[in-house]
Design a protein around this motif. Sequence first.
Motif: not given
Length: 282
Positions: A210-220
């Motif tokens: 997940n660390l390499a895939l995802f970012v928050s919706d608020e600060n993509p």
Amino acid sequence: MTLQELKLNFFTELNEQYPATEIESFFFWLTQSELNISRLEMALDPQKEVHTQQMERFRIATSRLKNYEPIQYIVGETEFYGCLIKVNPSVLIPRPETEELVAWMVEDLKDKKEAFRILDIGTGSGCIPISLAKSLPQAEISAIDISAEAIKTAKENANLNKVEVEFLQQDILKTEKLDAKFEVIVSNPPYVRELEKKMMQENVLKHEPNLALFVSDENPLIFYRKIAQLAYKALSEKGVLYFEINEYLAKETEELLNEIGFSFIEIKNDIFDKSRMIKAIL
């Protein structure tokens, strides 16, 4: 059990979870990796006997596939831009669109006669710098990643492919300044928003980091902003920044690069006509 019987059993076990074409692909991956039998050999001698120990390895692999574990993790490797790349759950499995990014870079940089420096940020398995090192022998290449396990895997892959790449463990979001000047900086950073998870396959969600895939919706665009700011100061004159990007945020990424001060910006579509790459020149 014969190879033909093994194949029939394999299809029966997986046909409720995967399409037939994918099961067939899995089967040939496993016959090659576990039995050292090619597709041609399979076609020529389907009645060849499979030993008990080999059947057990297939049973274990089938069980892992039922749990939606990616076939690349099961066999421990994949191919990327002509390179054999070892993979494990500490690194993302290289994607075809990343190969397209590498191909774009090679086409742009292949005619450079003098030595030049490339930095890959968020290297994972090392697939980008390793394939660049094979294609661009005049380049001096380094790469960074936050994960110690990813760096370990990347170093193994560089040795496997007989190329020289300098790998360093480093948290880019905590980096104030890059330590050297570069002619080229490239990154395939995390860019999948949480809201996009529902569109993703279970094998990715359950098994890839997940660390390499995802970012928050608020600060993509958090990684794009940070990397572009660092690149703006670390790139030499006419230096080039390449990114793999989120197809839904291409315009926003372009605006961000404009805001930071890059001049010539080009968005490139992949073979499926999705905006997946961007290039910015200082």
